[in-house]
Design a protein around this motif. Structure first.
Motif, PDB file in Angstrom:
ATOM      1  N   SER A 236       0.808  -1.230   0.000  1.00 33.43           N
ATOM      2  CA  SER A 236       0.000   0.000   0.000  1.00 33.43           C
ATOM      3  C   SER A 236       0.833   1.269   0.000  1.00 33.43           C
ATOM      4  CB  SER A 236      -0.920   0.021   1.225  1.00 33.43           C
ATOM      5  OG  SER A 236      -1.941  -0.929   1.080  1.00 33.43           O
ATOM      6  N   LYS A 237       1.846   1.333   0.860  1.00 32.48           N
ATOM      7  CA  LYS A 237       2.563   2.604   1.034  1.00 32.48           C
ATOM      8  C   LYS A 237       3.774   2.681   0.103  1.00 32.48           C
ATOM      9  CE  LYS A 237      -0.322   2.792   4.460  1.00 32.48           C
ATOM     10  NZ  LYS A 237      -1.396   3.681   4.808  1.00 32.48           N
ATOM     11  N   ALA A 238       4.573   1.624   0.034  1.00 27.93           N
ATOM     12  CA  ALA A 238       5.817   1.688  -0.750  1.00 27.93           C
ATOM     13  C   ALA A 238       5.538   1.856  -2.241  1.00 27.93           C
ATOM     14  CB  ALA A 238       6.650   0.439  -0.512  1.00 27.93           C
ATOM     15  N   TYR A 239       4.466   1.243  -2.730  1.00 27.94           N
ATOM     16  CA  TYR A 239       4.188   1.278  -4.174  1.00 27.94           C
ATOM     17  C   TYR A 239       2.885   2.016  -4.490  1.00 27.94           C
ATOM     18  CZ  TYR A 239       7.713  -2.371  -3.947  1.00 27.94           C
ATOM     19  OH  TYR A 239       8.859  -3.065  -3.686  1.00 27.94           O
ATOM     20  N   ALA A 240       2.346   2.745  -3.502  1.00 33.53           N
ATOM     21  CA  ALA A 240       1.086   3.479  -3.689  1.00 33.53           C
ATOM     22  C   ALA A 240       0.002   2.545  -4.239  1.00 33.53           C
ATOM     23  CB  ALA A 240       1.303   4.684  -4.610  1.00 33.53           C
ATOM     24  N   MET A 241      -0.216   1.436  -3.551  1.00 39.48           N
ATOM     25  CA  MET A 241      -1.153   0.416  -4.048  1.00 39.48           C
ATOM     26  C   MET A 241      -2.289   0.133  -3.055  1.00 39.48           C
ATOM     27  SD  MET A 241       1.481  -2.283  -5.856  1.00 39.48           S
ATOM     28  CE  MET A 241       0.263  -3.542  -6.221  1.00 39.48           C
ATOM     29  N   THR A 242      -2.743   1.180  -2.336  1.00 42.89           N
ATOM     30  CA  THR A 242      -3.758   0.938  -1.295  1.00 42.89           C
ATOM     31  C   THR A 242      -4.994   0.202  -1.826  1.00 42.89           C
ATOM     32  OG1 THR A 242      -4.477   3.202  -1.689  1.00 42.89           O
ATOM     33  CG2 THR A 242      -3.137   2.844   0.258  1.00 42.89           C
ATOM     34  N   GLY A 243      -5.453   0.612  -3.030  1.00 40.03           N
ATOM     35  CA  GLY A 243      -6.689   0.026  -3.558  1.00 40.03           C
ATOM     36  C   GLY A 243      -6.546  -1.404  -4.046  1.00 40.03           C
ATOM     37  N   PHE A 244      -5.312  -1.873  -4.210  1.00 37.23           N
ATOM     38  CA  PHE A 244      -5.125  -3.262  -4.636  1.00 37.23           C
ATOM     39  C   PHE A 244      -5.393  -4.244  -3.500  1.00 37.23           C
ATOM     40  CE2 PHE A 244      -2.929  -1.176  -8.072  1.00 37.23           C
ATOM     41  CZ  PHE A 244      -3.044  -2.043  -9.141  1.00 37.23           C
ATOM     42  N   ARG A 245      -5.287  -3.755  -2.285  1.00 33.94           N
ATOM     43  CA  ARG A 245      -5.513  -4.554  -1.074  1.00 33.94           C
ATOM     44  C   ARG A 245      -4.635  -5.814  -1.080  1.00 33.94           C
ATOM     45  NH1 ARG A 245      -5.472  -2.121   1.573  1.00 33.94           N
ATOM     46  NH2 ARG A 245      -6.422  -3.254   3.298  1.00 33.94           N
ATOM     47  N   ILE A 246      -3.337  -5.584  -0.946  1.00 38.22           N
ATOM     48  CA  ILE A 246      -2.439  -6.727  -1.002  1.00 38.22           C
ATOM     49  C   ILE A 246      -1.274  -6.547  -0.011  1.00 38.22           C
ATOM     50  CG2 ILE A 246      -1.234  -5.792  -3.072  1.00 38.22           C
ATOM     51  CD1 ILE A 246      -1.856  -9.374  -3.152  1.00 38.22           C
ATOM     52  N   GLY A 247      -1.004  -7.635   0.733  1.00 37.67           N
ATOM     53  CA  GLY A 247       0.074  -7.626   1.715  1.00 37.67           C
ATOM     54  C   GLY A 247       0.534  -9.047   1.965  1.00 37.67           C
ATOM     55  N   TYR A 248       1.363  -9.240   2.993  1.00 38.37           N
ATOM     56  CA  TYR A 248       1.833 -10.599   3.277  1.00 38.37           C
ATOM     57  C   TYR A 248       2.371 -10.721   4.691  1.00 38.37           C
ATOM     58  CZ  TYR A 248       6.281  -8.424   1.733  1.00 38.37           C
ATOM     59  OH  TYR A 248       7.356  -7.592   1.554  1.00 38.37           O
ATOM     60  N   ALA A 249       2.464 -11.950   5.133  1.00 40.16           N
ATOM     61  CA  ALA A 249       3.077 -12.247   6.433  1.00 40.16           C
ATOM     62  C   ALA A 249       4.110 -13.333   6.222  1.00 40.16           C
ATOM     63  CB  ALA A 249       2.010 -12.722   7.419  1.00 40.16           C
ATOM     64  N   CYS A 250       5.234 -13.223   6.942  1.00 43.26           N
ATOM     65  CA  CYS A 250       6.289 -14.237   6.897  1.00 43.26           C
ATOM     66  C   CYS A 250       6.559 -14.663   8.335  1.00 43.26           C
ATOM     67  CB  CYS A 250       7.585 -13.661   6.338  1.00 43.26           C
ATOM     68  SG  CYS A 250       7.426 -12.813   4.763  1.00 43.26           S
ATOM     69  N   GLY A 251       6.817 -15.945   8.533  1.00 46.12           N
ATOM     70  CA  GLY A 251       7.107 -16.391   9.902  1.00 46.12           C
ATOM     71  C   GLY A 251       7.362 -17.876   9.948  1.00 46.12           C
ATOM     72  N   PRO A 252       7.541 -18.404  11.164  1.00 44.67           N
ATOM     73  CA  PRO A 252       7.773 -19.840  11.320  1.00 44.67           C
ATOM     74  C   PRO A 252       6.614 -20.640  10.714  1.00 44.67           C
ATOM     75  CG  PRO A 252       8.102 -18.656  13.393  1.00 44.67           C
ATOM     76  CD  PRO A 252       7.506 -17.678  12.442  1.00 44.67           C
ATOM     77  N   ALA A 253       6.937 -21.777  10.082  1.00 42.61           N
ATOM     78  CA  ALA A 253       5.923 -22.545   9.346  1.00 42.61           C
ATOM     79  C   ALA A 253       4.676 -22.882  10.182  1.00 42.61           C
ATOM     80  CB  ALA A 253       6.561 -23.807   8.765  1.00 42.61           C
ATOM     81  N   PRO A 254       4.799 -23.306  11.452  1.00 46.62           N
ATOM     82  CA  PRO A 254       3.570 -23.650  12.194  1.00 46.62           C
ATOM     83  C   PRO A 254       2.639 -22.448  12.378  1.00 46.62           C
ATOM     84  CG  PRO A 254       5.530 -24.484  13.337  1.00 46.62           C
ATOM     85  CD  PRO A 254       6.017 -23.583  12.244  1.00 46.62           C
ATOM     86  N   LEU A 255       3.215 -21.240  12.491  1.00 43.73           N
ATOM     87  CA  LEU A 255       2.378 -20.049  12.675  1.00 43.73           C
ATOM     88  C   LEU A 255       1.735 -19.634  11.351  1.00 43.73           C
ATOM     89  CD1 LEU A 255       4.605 -17.948  15.126  1.00 43.73           C
ATOM     90  CD2 LEU A 255       2.731 -19.517  15.662  1.00 43.73           C
ATOM     91  N   ILE A 256       2.496 -19.734  10.272  1.00 46.83           N
ATOM     92  CA  ILE A 256       1.925 -19.401   8.954  1.00 46.83           C
ATOM     93  C   ILE A 256       0.832 -20.419   8.617  1.00 46.83           C
ATOM     94  CG2 ILE A 256       2.433 -19.237   6.460  1.00 46.83           C
ATOM     95  CD1 ILE A 256       3.420 -16.816   8.137  1.00 46.83           C
ATOM     96  N   ASP A 257       1.050 -21.658   9.005  1.00 48.64           N
ATOM     97  CA  ASP A 257       0.036 -22.687   8.759  1.00 48.64           C
ATOM     98  C   ASP A 257      -1.255 -22.379   9.528  1.00 48.64           C
ATOM     99  OD1 ASP A 257      -0.657 -25.203   7.515  1.00 48.64           O
ATOM    100  OD2 ASP A 257      -0.766 -25.969   9.576  1.00 48.64           O
ATOM    101  N   ALA A 258      -1.102 -21.932  10.768  1.00 54.67           N
ATOM    102  CA  ALA A 258      -2.289 -21.574  11.574  1.00 54.67           C
ATOM    103  C   ALA A 258      -3.002 -20.372  10.954  1.00 54.67           C
ATOM    104  CB  ALA A 258      -1.861 -21.265  13.013  1.00 54.67           C
ATOM    105  N   MET A 259      -2.226 -19.402  10.489  1.00 51.27           N
ATOM    106  CA  MET A 259      -2.835 -18.232   9.842  1.00 51.27           C
ATOM    107  C   MET A 259      -3.536 -18.641   8.550  1.00 51.27           C
ATOM    108  SD  MET A 259       0.218 -15.431  10.436  1.00 51.27           S
ATOM    109  CE  MET A 259      -0.473 -14.138   9.440  1.00 51.27           C
ATOM    110  N   MET A 260      -2.938 -19.593   7.854  1.00 54.51           N
ATOM    111  CA  MET A 260      -3.523 -20.069   6.598  1.00 54.51           C
ATOM    112  C   MET A 260      -4.908 -20.670   6.845  1.00 54.51           C
ATOM    113  SD  MET A 260      -4.004 -22.451   4.091  1.00 54.51           S
ATOM    114  CE  MET A 260      -3.105 -23.950   4.386  1.00 54.51           C
ATOM    115  N   LYS A 261      -5.052 -21.369   7.996  1.00 55.79           N
ATOM    116  CA  LYS A 261      -6.366 -21.971   8.294  1.00 55.79           C
ATOM    117  C   LYS A 261      -7.434 -20.888   8.434  1.00 55.79           C
ATOM    118  CE  LYS A 261      -4.818 -25.700  11.175  1.00 55.79           C
ATOM    119  NZ  LYS A 261      -4.997 -26.206  12.533  1.00 55.79           N
ATOM    120  N   VAL A 262      -7.088 -19.809   9.145  1.00 62.13           N
ATOM    121  CA  VAL A 262      -8.074 -18.734   9.333  1.00 62.13           C
ATOM    122  C   VAL A 262      -8.384 -18.084   7.966  1.00 62.13           C
ATOM    123  CG1 VAL A 262      -8.606 -16.603  10.584  1.00 62.13           C
ATOM    124  CG2 VAL A 262      -7.082 -18.297  11.633  1.00 62.13           C
TER     125      VAL A 262
END
Ligand SMILES: Cc1ncc(COP(=O)(O)O)c(C=O)c1O
Length: 391
Positions: A236-262
């Motif tokens: 949103s901020k670095a590339y002026a892309m607020t309306g695209f609604r796109i981001g990401y999370a990086c972290g240990p696999a078990p936590l990313i897996d839990a986030m993926m479920k939600v």
């Protein structure tokens, strides 16, 4: 007749509406206003990134993607995060693409919090932190930061906030609304407290590309921290892309897996068109970001000097596109000041209380606005202050 409002869940009913949106409803009904309000780049998304989205549509790229996001995008994110923040994440299971940092934050909190777990965060802070914690059934615990410390969070203040229920520390540097940043050694002190109390860190680094001087250090890159940190970032901020609604999370696999479920059961995946545009941003967007950063830096230099010259003490934000001057000496609440400025001079800034109690004596002026508009806004603000002094 039934009382429809009684259907609303208690924890939702208790959350106030965003102080920013409330204020900007008033702004929208006032013609001729210069807005230093909503924190959104005034630049359109760089053309080659928009073209990538158009091209995705032309090729019929209109389907769902993997729940984690396109593998090619996750590979691009992994390469970008490694070269920019010095942390390595496996694109196969340590990265999830989300609908903005907003969704990444929500997923992380919902994935890790049990009811009543405490989440510590530094304040003044982004308006959604406390409500997001409450919506995930956690308990928000604010640590107040001071202008004298450049709005950095201190290890002593963090230590004082820790209880046996503390589970998560949320960080956001450069900070919305203060522009505060943290040095490597300051972050090392915070990391020591985090390890001592076995906390998990959520670090929202959405403004990191808008760092004007000094190195930007991610707490995830410090020794022993990647395994207890979820790193949140977006476009949103670095590339002026607020309306695209796109981001990401990086972290240990078990936590990313839990986030993926939600994510899987609530959002399914981020828009494929936005994901294609994000690949283009990461692969070829660096020079556009550098140009926008330079514009923000020039505006920052101007606005901070102008505010200080007119008597509103303002620390120099080392990152973000926000100036956060103090109005403490005026004997008005930030809301009274902002409403007066809007009414008499048609300049909109955000009362600092919207960012938590410790922001009460400040206003946020966003400088993601054309230079000429900022100049005019500063003239008007100066005139308003003179009027206030004359009583
Ligand atoms: C600190 C912070 N985090 C997250 C967001 C939301 O970002 P996104 O547009 O990626 O959802 C904002 C938006 O202003 C922000 O200031």
């Amino acid at each position: 007749m039934s009382d429809t409002a009684s259907f609303v869940a208690q924890h939702v009913a208790g959350i106030p509406r965003s102080g920013i949106r409330d204020f900007f409803d008033i702004v929208q009904n006032t013609p001729g206003v210069i807005s230093l309000g909503v924190g959104e780049p005034d630049f359109a998304t760089p053309w080659h990134i928009r073209e990538a989205a158009i091209y995705a549509l032309e090729r019929g790229r209109t389907q769902y993607t993997s729940n984690l996001g396109l593998l090619r995008l996750r590979e691009a994110i992994s390469a970008y995060v490694a070269r920019t923040f010095d942390v390595s994440y496996d694109p196969k299971n340590q990265i999830i693409v989300t609908v903005g940092v907003s969704e990444a934050l929500d997923l992380a909190l919902r994935a890790v919090l049990n009811p009543g777990d405490e989440v510590i965060y530094h304040e003044p802070c982004y308006v959604s932190y406390s409500p997001s914690v409450v919506l995930a059934h956690g308990k928000p615990v604010a640590v107040a930061c001071r202008a004298e410390d450049g709005f950095a969070v201190t290890a002593a203040a963090l230590e004082a906030a820790v209880t046996p229920r503390s589970k998560v520390l949320m960080l956001n540097f450069p900070t919305n609304p203060t522009g505060g940043t943290m040095t490597r050694s300051q972050l090392e002190e915070i990391a020591a407290v985090v390890r001592k109390h076995n906390l998990l860190v959520l670090t929202d680094e959405i403004y990191s590309e808008l760092t004007f001087e000094g190195e930007h250090v991610s707490i995830a890159s410090l020794p022993g921290m990647a395994e207890r940190t979820i790193f949140l970032h977006g476009f949103s901020k670095a590339y002026a892309m607020t309306g695209f609604r796109i981001g990401y999370a990086c972290g240990p696999a078990p936590l990313i897996d839990a986030m993926m479920k939600v994510h899987q059961y609530s959002m399914l995946c981020a828009s494929i068109i936005a994901q294609e545009a994000a690949i283009e941003a990461l692969e070829r967007g660096d020079s556009a970001t550098a140009e926008m950063r330079e514009q923000y830096r020039l505006r920052r230099n101007f606005i901070v000097k102008a505010l200080n010259d007119m008597g509103l003490k303002c620390h120099l934000p080392r990152g973000s596109f926000y100036a956060f001057p103090s109005i403490a000496h005026l004997g008005l609440s930030a809301r009274e000041f902002a409403l007066g400025l809007l009414q008499h001079e048609k300049v909109a800034c955000v009362p600092g209380g919207a960012f938590g109690a410790s922001g009460e004596k400040f206003v946020r002026c966003c400088f993601a606005t054309a230079f000429t508009q900022i100049e005019e806004a500063m003239d008007r603000m100066d005139r308003h202050l003179k009027r206030l002094r004359q009583g």
